[in-house]
Design a protein around this motif. Structure first.
Motif, PDB file in Angstrom:
ATOM      1  N   GLY A   1      -8.338 -12.327  16.346  1.00  0.00           N
ATOM      2  CA  GLY A   1      -9.178 -11.423  15.566  1.00  0.00           C
ATOM      3  C   GLY A   1      -8.459 -10.374  14.750  1.00  0.00           C
ATOM      4  O   GLY A   1      -9.092  -9.644  13.993  1.00  0.00           O
ATOM      5  N   SER A   2      -7.135 -10.275  14.885  1.00  0.00           N
ATOM      6  CA  SER A   2      -6.426  -9.212  14.168  1.00  0.00           C
ATOM      7  C   SER A   2      -6.156  -9.621  12.727  1.00  0.00           C
ATOM      8  O   SER A   2      -6.009 -10.799  12.410  1.00  0.00           O
ATOM      9  N   LEU A   3      -6.079  -8.608  11.857  1.00  0.00           N
ATOM     10  CA  LEU A   3      -5.833  -8.872  10.437  1.00  0.00           C
ATOM     11  C   LEU A   3      -4.408  -9.341  10.180  1.00  0.00           C
ATOM     12  O   LEU A   3      -4.163 -10.121   9.280  1.00  0.00           O
ATOM     13  N   CYS A   4      -3.443  -8.816  10.928  1.00  0.00           N
ATOM     14  CA  CYS A   4      -2.052  -9.166  10.634  1.00  0.00           C
ATOM     15  C   CYS A   4      -1.292  -9.455  11.922  1.00  0.00           C
ATOM     16  O   CYS A   4      -1.846  -9.438  13.021  1.00  0.00           O
TER      17      CYS A   4
ATOM     18  N   GLY B   1      -4.609   0.779  12.317  1.00  0.00           N
ATOM     19  CA  GLY B   1      -5.969   1.201  12.623  1.00  0.00           C
ATOM     20  C   GLY B   1      -7.052   0.510  11.825  1.00  0.00           C
ATOM     21  O   GLY B   1      -8.237   0.771  12.006  1.00  0.00           O
ATOM     22  N   LYS B   2      -6.651  -0.384  10.942  1.00  0.00           N
ATOM     23  CA  LYS B   2      -7.666  -0.989  10.070  1.00  0.00           C
ATOM     24  C   LYS B   2      -8.580  -1.961  10.820  1.00  0.00           C
ATOM     25  O   LYS B   2      -9.783  -1.972  10.596  1.00  0.00           O
ATOM     26  N   CYS B   3      -7.995  -2.790  11.700  1.00  0.00           N
ATOM     27  CA  CYS B   3      -8.859  -3.740  12.399  1.00  0.00           C
ATOM     28  C   CYS B   3      -8.993  -3.383  13.882  1.00  0.00           C
ATOM     29  O   CYS B   3      -8.064  -2.878  14.502  1.00  0.00           O
ATOM     30  N   THR B   4     -10.148  -3.670  14.419  1.00  0.00           N
ATOM     31  CA  THR B   4     -10.491  -3.241  15.775  1.00  0.00           C
ATOM     32  C   THR B   4      -9.658  -3.897  16.879  1.00  0.00           C
ATOM     33  O   THR B   4      -9.238  -3.214  17.808  1.00  0.00           O
ATOM     34  N   PRO B   5      -9.426  -5.213  16.830  1.00  0.00           N
ATOM     35  CA  PRO B   5      -8.688  -5.826  17.935  1.00  0.00           C
ATOM     36  C   PRO B   5      -7.326  -5.163  18.173  1.00  0.00           C
ATOM     37  O   PRO B   5      -6.908  -4.977  19.317  1.00  0.00           O
ATOM     38  N   CYS B   6      -6.666  -4.796  17.098  1.00  0.00           N
ATOM     39  CA  CYS B   6      -5.353  -4.173  17.220  1.00  0.00           C
ATOM     40  C   CYS B   6      -5.488  -2.702  17.616  1.00  0.00           C
ATOM     41  O   CYS B   6      -4.843  -2.236  18.554  1.00  0.00           O
TER      42      CYS B   6
ATOM     43  N   VAL C   1      -3.037  -2.343   6.322  1.00  0.00           N
ATOM     44  CA  VAL C   1      -2.931  -3.743   5.960  1.00  0.00           C
ATOM     45  C   VAL C   1      -4.093  -4.156   5.054  1.00  0.00           C
ATOM     46  O   VAL C   1      -5.211  -3.685   5.219  1.00  0.00           O
ATOM     47  N   ARG C   2      -3.795  -5.031   4.094  1.00  0.00           N
ATOM     48  CA  ARG C   2      -4.859  -5.588   3.251  1.00  0.00           C
ATOM     49  C   ARG C   2      -5.299  -6.931   3.822  1.00  0.00           C
ATOM     50  O   ARG C   2      -4.482  -7.646   4.394  1.00  0.00           O
TER      51      ARG C   2
ATOM     52  N   GLU D   1       0.839  -1.198   0.000  1.00  0.00           N
ATOM     53  CA  GLU D   1       0.000   0.000   0.000  1.00  0.00           C
ATOM     54  C   GLU D   1       0.876   1.251   0.000  1.00  0.00           C
ATOM     55  O   GLU D   1       0.628   2.209  -0.724  1.00  0.00           O
ATOM     56  N   SER D   2       1.914   1.221   0.839  1.00  0.00           N
ATOM     57  CA  SER D   2       2.805   2.372   0.957  1.00  0.00           C
ATOM     58  C   SER D   2       3.547   2.620  -0.360  1.00  0.00           C
ATOM     59  O   SER D   2       3.699   3.758  -0.801  1.00  0.00           O
ATOM     60  N   LEU D   3       3.991   1.532  -1.000  1.00  0.00           N
ATOM     61  CA  LEU D   3       4.671   1.671  -2.296  1.00  0.00           C
ATOM     62  C   LEU D   3       3.733   2.266  -3.347  1.00  0.00           C
ATOM     63  O   LEU D   3       4.164   2.962  -4.257  1.00  0.00           O
TER      64      LEU D   3
END
Lengths: 178, 513
Positions: free
Chosen positions: B481-484, B436-441, B281-282, B272-274
């Motif tokens: 529950g986290s995305l990454c 900040g994309k996923c709530t658990p994190c 995170v995707r 994403e940054s590139l």
């Protein structure tokens, strides 16, 4: 797939990878900041994913990204202002106010904590609390984890830091003692 | 000593951070011919200066001098300073198996002729004589697994990209080495950048990619400068660009600088940054091997993985696979850091125990106090107590002890460490660096700091236990529950701290039982 993002390719020269010129703006007195920012943005616009290189170029040239720069960059890249602002605010490196004359960045990550970085950070912050010319900030890892506490003074990497070595570095001593 | 001696002074950022540039200037002023090498990885000796002279066999050999200062230059030149002996014979180096780091500290980093004389480009030359599928097979045979932390088999990833249909594919090198206690990527790039360039060119050939990017953190200005210089030199010598060395391979390579976001070390966040966006995170799938940079098939590998590829291709996959232990093949580059007497780079085959690394190579703490813990694998890795130091440092063995190798960083702490504060810091760091994309994190990390504060300040064991249950629940939510890996692994250091040092959280001996 947005074809716009697929133009360009790897940059081979032509783009200024130049050094820092804090607060000076570009040469040629008649150039306004807006014109200069537009020129910088256009210089990178044909690369893939040009926004970060542009923001770095602006930060290298001026030390920070002014709110007025954002619509200029957005216009060149055909992005919304919100998209550019969102990127600026996501990354710790992109500051939105001019930096102080001197910057001390101290590592607060685990390896440096194991050799006293926490106290060094607290004391340093306290020492320069009333000095508008010195900005003390935290950074997480400079990759100098075997020679901690590590830090940067005005962009210069230092290891085995103590309060004394920090103030020597700030005073611009030619050699910062071992 | 007669004539003008040749003196090697490291240009590695760690050496420079303790005065190497000034020392180099002083040697030049004193009439010596100064060469700048990378660091040998014996960082406690920096600046480690080497004086080159002819040995008994007529070949050049280099004698080392530790912690040289500007004032000590004269003593080194007139031979009155105490020496370490011949650096290549130093026991700390002879006990290692330097494969990926074979040239680091030995040659001048951007001397392309020296690179080639010391085995450079042999891997790419050999690869270009093979079919791309055979190159991938060679890497699969080697058993190389991703050195960034996840340990995914590199050959399998490459095969996925190779067989993906696309007119445009990318090779991305993840050099966003943000883990505290890790610096192998930085030292490799600063000490032997051509090996990374060669490794990426081999990768491009194997998978059919035409463009590559090195995403390098802004905190590494020396590495950025060295790699950009090396890329320019590689282009000038026909090792990058159109039809490399007259072959059918065309490959362009560029450095992209990060902007101080730890999360961009996560591969999809890096992509994403590139692309010029917030480093969020995707969700996977799709995996980057099929839909990566700009939606195209993309190899994303760590610096050490890619820099190991030239050696594998030069010597054959079987040779590399003959090193190692169990399912962890080859060598691992460990980084000894923090409160350690002898910090630096230790490249050995997998199977070394924590004790051999930390006490054998590391020599215990720098402060001389007893070791309380080591944190392995960066800020998302577990804290491991000395009782577990017999464990071998490989992917599977550490996993059984609820720890991980990660990128091979090992941070040593003495008995003044407060495990509760380190657990709190793990949550605090996650709160600062979460995308900040996923709530658990995003939310969980902030709640984690609060819960740990309540544990530390609880009035009695009953209240403390209630909060500990909450913390455990929270850790489970974040893990599952986290995305990454950011939110998913932050509980690892937290739980290890609670498990091994409950007294640091204020629990009494009775309550622990």
């Amino acid at each position: 797939m947005d074809a716009r993002h697929l133009r360009g390719g790897v940059d081979r020269g032509g783009v200024n990878r130049g050094g820092v010129n804090r607060g000076g703006g570009t040469t040629g007195g008649a150039t306004t900041r807006t014109q200069a920012i537009r020129a910088l943005a256009e210089q990178h616009a044909n690369r893939r994913g040009p926004l970060l290189p542009i923001l770095h170029a602006v930060a290298d040239e001026y030390g920070y990204i002014d709110d007025a720069d954002i619509p200029v960059i957005a216009h060149v890249l055909n992005l919304s202002r919100a998209e550019v602002l969102g990127v600026v605010t996501f990354y710790h490196d992109f500051r939105r106010t001019p930096p102080a004359q001197h910057r001390i960045q101290l590592c607060r990550a685990e390896a440096c904590q194991s050799v006293g970085a926490h106290d060094l950070f607290a004391v340093t912050r306290e020492t320069y609390a009333d000095d508008p010319g010195v900005e003390v900030s935290e950074v997480f890892c400079l990759g100098n984890c075997a020679l901690g506490p590590a830090g940067m003074v005005d962009g210069r990497l230092l290891g085995r830091l103590t309060r004394e070595r920090l103030s020597q570095a700030l005073a611009g001593a030619s050699e910062v003692g071992p | 000593m007669t004539g003008e001696p040749t003196v090697w002074v490291p240009c590695d950022a760690a050496a420079v951070s303790v005065g190497a540039d000034d020392v180099a200037t002083a040697f030049a002023a004193a009439g010596a011919t100064v060469k700048r090498n990378g660091s040998r990885g014996m960082l406690w000796l920096e600046p480690l200066v080497e004086v080159e002279e002819a040995g008994p066999d007529g070949l050049p050999r280099r004698t080392g001098y530790a912690n040289v200062t500007v004032d000590g230059v004269t003593g080194v030149l007139d031979g009155t300073a105490p020496s370490l002996g011949v650096v290549d014979d130093h026991e700390w180096l002879t006990r290692q198996q330097r494969v990926t780091f074979a040239r680091v500290g030995v040659i001048e980093p951007t001397d392309i002729a020296a690179y080639e004389q010391n085995g450079g480009f042999a891997g790419l030359r050999r690869a270009l004589g093979f079919d791309p599928a055979a190159v991938v097979a060679e890497v699969t045979t080697s058993g190389l697994r991703g050195r960034g932390g996840a340990g995914f088999p590199t050959g399998i990833k490459w095969e996925t990209v190779r067989t993906a249909e696309s007119d445009l594919k990318f090779v991305c090198c993840n050099a966003d080495e943000g883990d505290s206690g890790t610096f192998a990527d930085r030292m490799l790039i600063e000490g032997d950048p051509f090996t990374l360039i060669e490794g990426m060119a081999i990768t491009a050939y194997a998978v059919g990619a035409s463009e590559g990017y090195v995403y390098l953190r802004s905190e590494y200005p020396h590495a950025i400068a060295t790699l950009r210089r090396a890329i320019d030199i590689a282009y000038a010598h026909g090792w990058l660009g159109e039809r490399i060395q007259g072959s059918d391979l065309s490959f362009d390579l560029e450095v992209r600088v990060g902007a101080g976001a730890y999360i961009c070390g996560e591969e999809t966040s890096m992509l994403e940054s590139l692309e010029g966006r917030r480093g969020e995170v995707r969700a996977k799938p799709p995996i980057p091997a099929l839909s990566g940079l700009f939606g195209r098939p993309t190899v994303v590998n760590n610096v050490i993985s890619l820099a190991t590829v030239p050696m594998i291709l030069a010597d054959g996959g079987e040779r590399y696979a003959s090193l190692g232990f169990g399912r962890s093949r080859g060598t691992s580059v460990f980084q000894l850091a923090g409160n350690v007497k002898h910090g630096g780079i230790v490249e050995v085959q997998f199977g070394l125990s924590i004790d051999e690394l930390v006490n054998g190579f590391g020599g215990g703490t720098a402060t001389g106090r007893p070791i309380k813990a080591v944190q392995i694998g960066g800020p998302l890795g577990a804290y491991v107590p000395p009782e577990q130091f017999a464990l071998p440092l490989d992917y599977e063995a550490l996993a059984t002890a609820e720890a991980m190798v990660g990128h091979g960083g090992v941070v040593v702490f003495d008995d003044t460490m407060d495990a509760a504060q380190m657990a709190r810091f793990a949550m605090e760091f996650c709160a600062i660096e979460s995308c900040g994309k996923c709530t658990p994190c995003r939310i969980g990390s902030t709640r984690g700091v609060e819960v740990i504060d309540r544990i530390i300040h609880a009035p009695d064991d009953g209240a403390r236990r209630t909060q500990l249950t909450l913390l455990d629940d929270l850790c489970t939510t974040m893990t599952k529950g986290s995305l990454c890996a950011m939110g998913g692994l932050t509980p690892m250091p937290v739980r290890s701290a609670v498990r091994h040092w409950p007294q640091d959280f204020g629990l009494t001996e009775e309550a622990i039982r």
